[in-house]
Design a protein around this motif. Structure first.
Motif, PDB file in Angstrom:
ATOM      1  N   CYS A   1       0.794  -1.218   0.000  1.00 46.54           N
ATOM      2  CA  CYS A   1       0.000   0.000   0.000  1.00 46.54           C
ATOM      3  C   CYS A   1       0.833   1.277   0.000  1.00 46.54           C
ATOM      4  O   CYS A   1       0.473   2.245  -0.675  1.00 46.54           O
ATOM      5  CB  CYS A   1      -0.973  -0.006   1.177  1.00 46.54           C
ATOM      6  SG  CYS A   1      -0.342  -0.706   2.702  1.00 46.54           S
TER       7      CYS A   1
ATOM      8  N   SER B   1       2.922   1.869  -3.513  1.00 45.21           N
ATOM      9  CA  SER B   1       1.962   2.067  -4.605  1.00 45.21           C
ATOM     10  C   SER B   1       1.296   3.429  -4.495  1.00 45.21           C
ATOM     11  O   SER B   1       1.073   4.107  -5.513  1.00 45.21           O
ATOM     12  CB  SER B   1       0.920   0.947  -4.621  1.00 45.21           C
ATOM     13  OG  SER B   1       0.102   0.992  -3.482  1.00 45.21           O
ATOM     14  N   LYS B   2       0.988   3.872  -3.279  1.00 46.76           N
ATOM     15  CA  LYS B   2       0.357   5.188  -3.123  1.00 46.76           C
ATOM     16  C   LYS B   2       1.343   6.309  -3.421  1.00 46.76           C
ATOM     17  O   LYS B   2       0.942   7.391  -3.866  1.00 46.76           O
ATOM     18  CB  LYS B   2      -0.224   5.339  -1.717  1.00 46.76           C
ATOM     19  CG  LYS B   2      -1.235   4.264  -1.338  1.00 46.76           C
ATOM     20  CD  LYS B   2      -2.273   4.023  -2.425  1.00 46.76           C
ATOM     21  CE  LYS B   2      -3.108   2.795  -2.149  1.00 46.76           C
ATOM     22  NZ  LYS B   2      -2.417   1.516  -2.434  1.00 46.76           N
TER      23      LYS B   2
ATOM     24  N   GLU C   1      -4.853   0.053 -10.226  1.00 46.04           N
ATOM     25  CA  GLU C   1      -4.081   1.143  -9.610  1.00 46.04           C
ATOM     26  C   GLU C   1      -2.764   1.382 -10.337  1.00 46.04           C
ATOM     27  O   GLU C   1      -2.414   2.521 -10.670  1.00 46.04           O
ATOM     28  CB  GLU C   1      -3.815   0.832  -8.136  1.00 46.04           C
ATOM     29  CG  GLU C   1      -5.023   0.994  -7.226  1.00 46.04           C
ATOM     30  CD  GLU C   1      -4.659   0.864  -5.760  1.00 46.04           C
ATOM     31  OE1 GLU C   1      -5.510   1.209  -4.910  1.00 46.04           O
ATOM     32  OE2 GLU C   1      -3.540   0.410  -5.444  1.00 46.04           O
TER      33      GLU C   1
ATOM     34  N   PHE D   1      -7.430   3.138  -4.848  1.00 43.92           N
ATOM     35  CA  PHE D   1      -6.914   4.493  -5.043  1.00 43.92           C
ATOM     36  C   PHE D   1      -6.711   4.802  -6.521  1.00 43.92           C
ATOM     37  O   PHE D   1      -5.673   5.312  -6.932  1.00 43.92           O
ATOM     38  CB  PHE D   1      -5.637   4.684  -4.238  1.00 43.92           C
ATOM     39  CG  PHE D   1      -5.879   4.716  -2.756  1.00 43.92           C
ATOM     40  CD1 PHE D   1      -6.048   5.915  -2.087  1.00 43.92           C
ATOM     41  CD2 PHE D   1      -5.979   3.541  -2.033  1.00 43.92           C
ATOM     42  CE1 PHE D   1      -6.302   5.941  -0.723  1.00 43.92           C
ATOM     43  CE2 PHE D   1      -6.226   3.553  -0.668  1.00 43.92           C
ATOM     44  CZ  PHE D   1      -6.383   4.762  -0.009  1.00 43.92           C
TER      45      PHE D   1
ATOM     46  N   GLN E   1     -11.988   7.112  -7.543  1.00 45.94           N
ATOM     47  CA  GLN E   1     -11.749   6.109  -6.521  1.00 45.94           C
ATOM     48  C   GLN E   1     -12.931   5.143  -6.418  1.00 45.94           C
ATOM     49  O   GLN E   1     -14.038   5.441  -6.867  1.00 45.94           O
ATOM     50  CB  GLN E   1     -11.525   6.773  -5.163  1.00 45.94           C
ATOM     51  CG  GLN E   1     -10.219   7.538  -5.048  1.00 45.94           C
ATOM     52  CD  GLN E   1     -10.001   8.085  -3.655  1.00 45.94           C
ATOM     53  OE1 GLN E   1     -10.938   8.254  -2.872  1.00 45.94           O
ATOM     54  NE2 GLN E   1      -8.750   8.362  -3.318  1.00 45.94           N
TER      55      GLN E   1
ATOM     56  N   GLU F   1     -12.609   7.363  -0.663  1.00 48.18           N
ATOM     57  CA  GLU F   1     -11.890   6.917   0.535  1.00 48.18           C
ATOM     58  C   GLU F   1     -12.514   7.507   1.806  1.00 48.18           C
ATOM     59  O   GLU F   1     -12.505   6.871   2.861  1.00 48.18           O
ATOM     60  CB  GLU F   1     -10.409   7.290   0.451  1.00 48.18           C
ATOM     61  CG  GLU F   1     -10.132   8.775   0.336  1.00 48.18           C
ATOM     62  CD  GLU F   1      -8.643   9.076   0.219  1.00 48.18           C
ATOM     63  OE1 GLU F   1      -7.900   8.789   1.181  1.00 48.18           O
ATOM     64  OE2 GLU F   1      -8.221   9.593  -0.841  1.00 48.18           O
TER      65      GLU F   1
END
Length: 478
Positions: free
Chosen positions: A48, A51-52, A189, A354, A358, A421
């Motif tokens: 997470c 990747s974000k 994503e 994300f 979204q 989110e």
């Protein structure tokens, strides 16, 4: 071979394993945490967080390219792939460092680096950098996580030109082109992020839809939104995957016909596999399901009445950090207190993608409600003309909210749109409290905010509950 006797042996020092360790220590100090390394959670290292970081860079590039719609002239947008990946890795390493710093609280005698496998029920052999060790454990927690899965034939054909999501975060710079096979959460994503960063991308999926949505009408809205946002091949059949020099040659078929294209890499986003196949479970005496995962109770984490527990991604159920942490705590607590096992209530399901727009799923999904035969009503809202969404230029998507007809309680929601989110959290909290549609509509909604779209959906839901008679069409699949 030296032998150690412990009350609780925990296999895996990821999110679930660390949570289990802390919970088990509330009951006993004879705890052993076994992990092959490198230490640090999947989320921090390859999941997470990195990747974000990549998505954040992609979003900045995208907004700069589309500033003209607000009357803002941006003369040039140049993506420096080396600097993008340097920041991803630097920040990723910081997050990993925080995890490792937290692990310093683990007593040295409680941590053993090595690979564990069963040699008999409640007997483990650990092979590591040092001498092998036999562990005799009164109770065992399996928290070994999961890994990306890719067809063996692709590995044989493509070599280093086949990558999984873990490999992306070791790139020194961005490639020129990538084919992403698999249109689930990870594929969506990463494909969109790379596309926004200027990489030539094609997302190829077998499904009619994109992402995890289960409501057919909403999934169609999402599929159309993402088709407008990046090159996607839905309902695609791969005919041939082969290497051509330093490139990958893909040949696929859709309803529109056959197509061939060359890429620098093929990114396999075809799912994850629980890390249980190397545990020697054939010697454990445990009953396994068709995927080789021990059968267990999700509310106690216990495996079929024996003093073995399983948690986190190793269960092949909800591969999310907060779920792994919760399940690890339940497993560790019950392993520590065994035989006084307690079935604990799990939190309201919440999943977020994300992408842009979204995606969020809170509570029970449309598919789950249908499978359970629940009589429910649906409230709907579109973000296309929602005030705040239009103001910020993110007026894409829709929200569906589900409530039980008899009690008017909120049961679940699915959405694709802006600020999912945040809306997902609000809905999950309301569902967890047992709120009715009337309870939530009694709360304040500021103007102008995206949450007003939620109010629209709730008003639509209230109208369906008040005026639509229960009928077969209002039941599963409404």
């Amino acid at each position: 071979m030296p032998t150690r006797q412990v009350d609780v042996a925990i296999l895996g020092a990821g999110t679930a394993g660390l949570s289990a360790y802390r919970a088990a220590r509330m009951h006993t100090e004879r705890v052993l945490l076994v992990d092959p390394g490198p230490l640090g959670t999947t989320c921090a290292r390859v999941g997470c967080m990195p990747s974000k970081l990549l998505i954040a860079a992609a979003d900045v590039a995208h907004e700069a390219r589309h500033a003209a719609r607000f009357g803002i002239a941006v003369s040039e947008v140049r993506v420096d792939g080396e600097r993008v990946m340097a920041r991803v890795k630097s920040e990723r390493d910081r997050f990993v460092g925080f995890v490792l710093e937290g692990m310093r609280d683990i007593e040295p005698q409680h941590l053993l680096v090595g690979r564990a496998r069963f040699t008999a029920p409640r007997v483990l052999q650990v092979e590591g950098p040092g001498p092998d060790v036999r562990i005799q454990a009164e109770r065992i927690v399996i928290a070994t996580g999961s890994r990306p899965d890719a067809p063996a034939a692709w590995r044989a054909a493509l070599g280093e030109r086949l990558i999984v999501n873990d490999d992306v975060f070791e790139w020194q710079t961005l490639p020129r082109s990538v084919a992403v096979v698999g249109s689930g959460v990870i594929g969506l994503e990463l494909a969109q992020a790379l596309h926004r960063l200027g990489v030539r991308v094609r997302l190829i999926g077998r499904s009619r839809f994109v992402g995890p949505l289960t409501d057919p009408a909403l999934a169609l809205v999402a599929a159309r939104a993402f088709e407008a946002a990046l090159p996607i091949e839905r309902e695609a059949e791969l005919i041939d995957v082969r290497r051509a020099g330093d490139e990958v040659l893909l040949h696929w078929r859709t309803s529109a016909g056959e197509q061939r294209e060359r890429f620098d890499f093929l990114l396999a986003a075809t799912g994850r596999r629980p890390n249980v196949d190397a545990l020697g479970l054939e010697h454990s005496g445990l009953t396994l399901d068709s995927n080789g995962v021990p059968l267990h109770d999700t509310q106690s984490a216990q495996v079929a009445g024996v003093p073995v527990f399983i948690a986190g991604d190793a269960t092949d159920e909800r591969p999310l950090l907060h779920e792994a942490a919760d399940a690890g705590h339940i497993a560790g607590d019950n392993a520590g207190r065994f035989p006084a096992v307690v079935r604990q209530r799990r939190r309201t399901p919440l999943a977020i993608v994300f992408s842009e727009p979204q995606i969020a799923l809170a509570g029970q999904t449309h598919r789950e409600l249908g499978a359970a035969g629940v009589a429910f009503a649906t409230g709907r809202a579109s973000f296309e003309n929602q005030g705040r969404s239009r103001v910020i230029g993110r007026n894409v998507g829709a929200l569906h909210v589900y409530a039980e007809r008899k009690t008017r309680r909120l049961l679940g929601a699915e959405m694709v749109g802006p600020a999912a989110e945040h809306l997902g959290h609000l809905l999950a909290w309301s569902i967890g409290r047992g709120d009715t549609v009337d309870d939530v509509l009694a709360q304040p909604f500021y103007h102008p905010v995206i949450e007003e779209g939620l109010r629209t959906a709730l008003r639509d839901l209230r109208g369906a509950l008040d005026h639509d008679p229960p009928c077969d069409e209002c039941r599963p699949g409404e």
